[in-house]
Design an enzyme around this catalytic site. Structure first.
Site, PDB file in Angstrom:
ATOM      1  N   ARG A 109      10.451  -0.213  11.425  1.00  0.00           N
ATOM      2  CA  ARG A 109       9.936   0.025  12.362  1.00  0.00           C
ATOM      3  C   ARG A 109       9.502  -1.039  13.700  1.00  0.00           C
ATOM      4  O   ARG A 109      10.039  -1.797  12.830  1.00  0.00           O
ATOM      5  CB  ARG A 109       8.304   0.019  11.456  1.00  0.00           C
ATOM      6  CG  ARG A 109       7.895   1.185  10.793  1.00  0.00           C
ATOM      7  CD  ARG A 109       7.455   1.246   9.544  1.00  0.00           C
ATOM      8  NE  ARG A 109       5.682  -0.036  10.865  1.00  0.00           N
ATOM      9  CZ  ARG A 109       4.384  -0.235   9.791  1.00  0.00           C
ATOM     10  NH1 ARG A 109       4.133   0.527   8.212  1.00  0.00           N
ATOM     11  NH2 ARG A 109       3.602  -0.881   9.897  1.00  0.00           N
ATOM     12  N   ARG A 139     -10.521   0.798   8.236  1.00  0.00           N
ATOM     13  CA  ARG A 139     -10.022  -0.933   8.783  1.00  0.00           C
ATOM     14  C   ARG A 139     -10.844  -1.327   9.310  1.00  0.00           C
ATOM     15  O   ARG A 139     -10.632  -2.771   9.406  1.00  0.00           O
ATOM     16  CB  ARG A 139      -8.649  -0.579   9.325  1.00  0.00           C
ATOM     17  CG  ARG A 139      -6.917  -0.532   8.721  1.00  0.00           C
ATOM     18  CD  ARG A 139      -5.947  -0.419   9.646  1.00  0.00           C
ATOM     19  NE  ARG A 139      -5.206  -1.036   9.716  1.00  0.00           N
ATOM     20  CZ  ARG A 139      -3.912  -0.904   9.276  1.00  0.00           C
ATOM     21  NH1 ARG A 139      -3.850   0.123   8.874  1.00  0.00           N
ATOM     22  NH2 ARG A 139      -2.358  -1.326   9.333  1.00  0.00           N
ATOM     23  N   ARG A 178      12.090  -4.570   5.549  1.00  0.00           N
ATOM     24  CA  ARG A 178      11.464  -3.077   5.013  1.00  0.00           C
ATOM     25  C   ARG A 178      12.432  -2.383   6.086  1.00  0.00           C
ATOM     26  O   ARG A 178      12.449  -2.553   6.921  1.00  0.00           O
ATOM     27  CB  ARG A 178      10.155  -2.572   5.378  1.00  0.00           C
ATOM     28  CG  ARG A 178       9.729  -1.640   5.684  1.00  0.00           C
ATOM     29  CD  ARG A 178       8.624  -1.837   4.815  1.00  0.00           C
ATOM     30  NE  ARG A 178       7.664  -1.924   6.487  1.00  0.00           N
ATOM     31  CZ  ARG A 178       6.961  -2.049   6.444  1.00  0.00           C
ATOM     32  NH1 ARG A 178       5.650  -1.784   5.302  1.00  0.00           N
ATOM     33  NH2 ARG A 178       5.760  -2.771   7.084  1.00  0.00           N
ATOM     34  N   ARG A 187      -0.395  -9.244  13.090  1.00  0.00           N
ATOM     35  CA  ARG A 187      -1.737  -7.406  12.404  1.00  0.00           C
ATOM     36  C   ARG A 187      -2.412  -8.094  11.187  1.00  0.00           C
ATOM     37  O   ARG A 187      -3.145  -7.629  10.367  1.00  0.00           O
ATOM     38  CB  ARG A 187      -0.487  -6.806  11.644  1.00  0.00           C
ATOM     39  CG  ARG A 187       0.253  -5.904  12.317  1.00  0.00           C
ATOM     40  CD  ARG A 187       1.657  -5.289  12.008  1.00  0.00           C
ATOM     41  NE  ARG A 187       2.092  -5.135  11.087  1.00  0.00           N
ATOM     42  CZ  ARG A 187       2.747  -4.763  10.261  1.00  0.00           C
ATOM     43  NH1 ARG A 187       4.221  -4.808  11.051  1.00  0.00           N
ATOM     44  NH2 ARG A 187       3.084  -4.148   9.558  1.00  0.00           N
ATOM     45  N   LYS A 189       0.330  -1.372   0.085  1.00  0.00           N
ATOM     46  CA  LYS A 189       0.011   0.091   0.072  1.00  0.00           C
ATOM     47  C   LYS A 189       1.055   1.252   0.102  1.00  0.00           C
ATOM     48  O   LYS A 189       0.856   2.095  -0.921  1.00  0.00           O
ATOM     49  CB  LYS A 189      -1.505   0.102   1.282  1.00  0.00           C
ATOM     50  CG  LYS A 189      -1.123  -1.702   1.406  1.00  0.00           C
ATOM     51  CD  LYS A 189      -2.367  -1.338   2.197  1.00  0.00           C
ATOM     52  CE  LYS A 189      -1.964  -0.784   3.577  1.00  0.00           C
ATOM     53  NZ  LYS A 189      -1.342  -2.187   4.071  1.00  0.00           N
TER      54      LYS A 189
HETATM   55  P1  AP5 Z   1       4.751  -1.122   2.065  1.00  0.00           P
HETATM   56  O1  AP5 Z   1       4.078  -1.159   0.478  1.00  0.00           O
HETATM   57  O2  AP5 Z   1       5.369  -0.682   2.759  1.00  0.00           O
HETATM   58  O3  AP5 Z   1       3.531  -2.330   2.619  1.00  0.00           O
HETATM   59  P2  AP5 Z   1       2.143  -1.580   3.161  1.00  0.00           P
HETATM   60  O4  AP5 Z   1       1.068  -2.739   1.880  1.00  0.00           O
HETATM   61  O5  AP5 Z   1       1.982   0.133   3.543  1.00  0.00           O
HETATM   62  O6  AP5 Z   1       2.448  -2.267   4.804  1.00  0.00           O
HETATM   63  P3  AP5 Z   1       2.293  -1.984   6.258  1.00  0.00           P
HETATM   64  O7  AP5 Z   1       3.099  -2.995   7.078  1.00  0.00           O
HETATM   65  O8  AP5 Z   1       2.460  -0.396   6.126  1.00  0.00           O
HETATM   66  O9  AP5 Z   1       0.344  -2.089   6.703  1.00  0.00           O
HETATM   67  P4  AP5 Z   1      -0.474  -1.896   8.080  1.00  0.00           P
HETATM   68  O10 AP5 Z   1      -1.318  -2.320   7.369  1.00  0.00           O
HETATM   69  O11 AP5 Z   1       0.300  -3.241   8.693  1.00  0.00           O
HETATM   70  O12 AP5 Z   1       0.515  -1.198   8.669  1.00  0.00           O
HETATM   71  P5  AP5 Z   1       0.214   0.591   8.816  1.00  0.00           P
HETATM   72  O13 AP5 Z   1       1.231   1.422   9.126  1.00  0.00           O
HETATM   73  O14 AP5 Z   1      -0.546   0.689   7.561  1.00  0.00           O
HETATM   74  O15 AP5 Z   1       5.820  -2.797   0.887  1.00  0.00           O
HETATM   75  C1  AP5 Z   1       6.503  -3.529   1.956  1.00  0.00           C
HETATM   76  C2  AP5 Z   1       7.974  -3.661   1.932  1.00  0.00           C
HETATM   77  O16 AP5 Z   1       7.359  -4.988   0.858  1.00  0.00           O
HETATM   78  C3  AP5 Z   1       8.713  -2.438   1.362  1.00  0.00           C
HETATM   79  O17 AP5 Z   1       9.796  -3.077   2.296  1.00  0.00           O
HETATM   80  C4  AP5 Z   1       8.654  -2.787   0.078  1.00  0.00           C
HETATM   81  O18 AP5 Z   1       9.856  -2.123  -0.593  1.00  0.00           O
HETATM   82  C5  AP5 Z   1       7.822  -4.661   0.198  1.00  0.00           C
HETATM   83  N1  AP5 Z   1       7.111  -4.432  -1.539  1.00  0.00           N
HETATM   84  C6  AP5 Z   1       6.272  -3.639  -1.962  1.00  0.00           C
HETATM   85  N2  AP5 Z   1       5.610  -4.099  -2.932  1.00  0.00           N
HETATM   86  C7  AP5 Z   1       6.473  -5.453  -3.694  1.00  0.00           C
HETATM   87  C8  AP5 Z   1       5.777  -5.839  -4.313  1.00  0.00           C
HETATM   88  N3  AP5 Z   1       5.403  -5.935  -5.177  1.00  0.00           N
HETATM   89  N4  AP5 Z   1       7.396  -6.937  -4.769  1.00  0.00           N
HETATM   90  C9  AP5 Z   1       8.454  -6.910  -3.943  1.00  0.00           C
HETATM   91  N5  AP5 Z   1       8.781  -6.462  -2.709  1.00  0.00           N
HETATM   92  C10 AP5 Z   1       7.721  -5.235  -2.494  1.00  0.00           C
HETATM   93  O19 AP5 Z   1      -0.450   0.331  10.129  1.00  0.00           O
HETATM   94  C11 AP5 Z   1       0.394   0.350  11.541  1.00  0.00           C
HETATM   95  C12 AP5 Z   1      -0.549  -0.032  12.229  1.00  0.00           C
HETATM   96  O20 AP5 Z   1      -1.258   1.040  12.815  1.00  0.00           O
HETATM   97  C13 AP5 Z   1      -1.583  -0.645  12.855  1.00  0.00           C
HETATM   98  O21 AP5 Z   1      -1.097  -2.354  13.101  1.00  0.00           O
HETATM   99  C14 AP5 Z   1      -2.018  -0.485  14.110  1.00  0.00           C
HETATM  100  O22 AP5 Z   1      -2.063  -0.241  14.920  1.00  0.00           O
HETATM  101  C15 AP5 Z   1      -2.782   1.608  13.557  1.00  0.00           C
HETATM  102  N6  AP5 Z   1      -3.128   1.882  12.409  1.00  0.00           N
HETATM  103  C16 AP5 Z   1      -3.161   2.482  11.236  1.00  0.00           C
HETATM  104  N7  AP5 Z   1      -3.950   2.791  10.346  1.00  0.00           N
HETATM  105  C17 AP5 Z   1      -4.939   2.254  11.503  1.00  0.00           C
HETATM  106  C18 AP5 Z   1      -6.797   2.326  11.615  1.00  0.00           C
HETATM  107  N8  AP5 Z   1      -7.198   2.681  10.486  1.00  0.00           N
HETATM  108  N9  AP5 Z   1      -7.661   1.636  11.970  1.00  0.00           N
HETATM  109  C19 AP5 Z   1      -6.900   1.730  13.600  1.00  0.00           C
HETATM  110  N10 AP5 Z   1      -5.535   0.676  13.448  1.00  0.00           N
HETATM  111  C20 AP5 Z   1      -4.839   1.334  12.775  1.00  0.00           C
HETATM  112 MG    MG Z   2       1.925   1.219   4.600  1.00  0.00          MG
END
Ligand code: AP5
Ligand code: MG
Length: 215
Positions: free
Chosen positions: A161, A88, A127, A172, A13
């Site tokens: 992170r 979410r 990552r 997660r 994402k």
């Molecule tokens: P990346 O693009 O960073 O993945 P992502 O989908 O953004 O994954 P996240 O871990 O950020 O998602 P998340 O939902 O767990 O975390 P968030 O910050 O939203 O890609 C990952 C890696 O893979 C990178 O190194 C990239 O280079 C590689 N990659 C990408 N695409 C690739 C491909 N096609 N091929 C190969 N490699 C690839 O949330 C974190 C925390 O915050 C949650 O756990 C929760 O506690 C809280 N939170 C956030 N939003 C909310 C909400 N709306 N409600 C409640 N709690 C929330």
């Molecule tokens: Mg992300």
């Protein structure tokens, strides 16, 4: 244009949102990034969210919807938005409908990044990001052109992170399956969901998303 990128942790994402920002001048609204900034600044929201995030659980709907509301309020209604990691839960999806309406916006697309869960742990544990500009990298899949130097801003500082460890990633993923995946039918009923193969290489995923947006 307003779009949602939906997918489990590590689906891509954030990676894809950054590319859309660069190509289309859209704004990325990542509740994860906002919460991490709040934790770093030790704001009241950050103090509440820190332990929840470290466990890999979801922060309260009220907190995240208030963060989104504040961002939309400070933005021009013409600027396109990519919602990354929001909504979410069903309650957040409902809040988003209200927020979009009150800010004069309409949701055009929900893009579901379809990925194989087994690959996600490797993506997440490899990552890292630039500590200065936030550009994302991966130990195996996307290294800087010059080792130790950010391609985008030239900084030599990177960070990882605290929730990017295998145990937290499993929580997660379970949260995603239990609370986030069930909101897809809300958008499917509206006919705005497109499923994109998130296991393809990053450029192919970007092209697939671009054809949805241009279509
Ligand atoms: P990346 O693009 O960073 O993945 P992502 O989908 O953004 O994954 P996240 O871990 O950020 O998602 P998340 O939902 O767990 O975390 P968030 O910050 O939203 O890609 C990952 C890696 O893979 C990178 O190194 C990239 O280079 C590689 N990659 C990408 N695409 C690739 C491909 N096609 N091929 C190969 N490699 C690839 O949330 C974190 C925390 O915050 C949650 O756990 C929760 O506690 C809280 N939170 C956030 N939003 C909310 C909400 N709306 N409600 C409640 N709690 C929330
Ligand atoms: Mg992300």
């Amino acid at each position: 244009m307003n779009i949602i990128l939906l997918g489990p942790p590590g689906a891509g994402k954030g990676t894809q949102a950054q590319r859309l920002v660069d190509r289309f001048g859209m704004r990325q609204l990542s509740t994860g990034d906002m919460l991490r900034a709040a934790v770093k600044a030790q704001t009241p929201v950050g103090l509440q969210a820190k332990a929840v995030m470290e466990r890999g659980e979801l922060v309260s709907d009220e907190i995240v919807s208030a963060l989104i509301d504040a961002e939309l309020s400070a933005m021009d209604a013409d600027t396109g938005v990519i919602f990354d990691g929001y909504p979410r839960t069903a309650a957040q999806a409902q809040s988003l409908d209200g927020l979009l309406a009150s800010h004069g916006r309409k949701l055009q697309h929900v893009i579901e990044l379809d990925v194989d869960e087994d690959a996600l742990v490797e993506r997440i544990t490899g990552r890292f990001t630039c500590a200065k500009c936030g550009k994302g990298y991966h130990d195996t899949f996307e290294q800087p052109a010059v080792a130790g130097v950010c391609d985008k801003c030239g900084s030599t500082e990177f960070k990882r992170r605290p929730d990017d460890n295998e145990e937290t990633v499993r929580t997660r993923m379970a949260e995603y399956r239990a609370k986030t995946q069930p909101i897809l039918p809300i958008y499917e009923e509206r006919g705005i969901v497109t499923r994109v193969d998130g296991m393809a290489d990053m450029d192919s995923v970007t092209s697939a998303i671009e054809s949805v947006l241009n279509g």
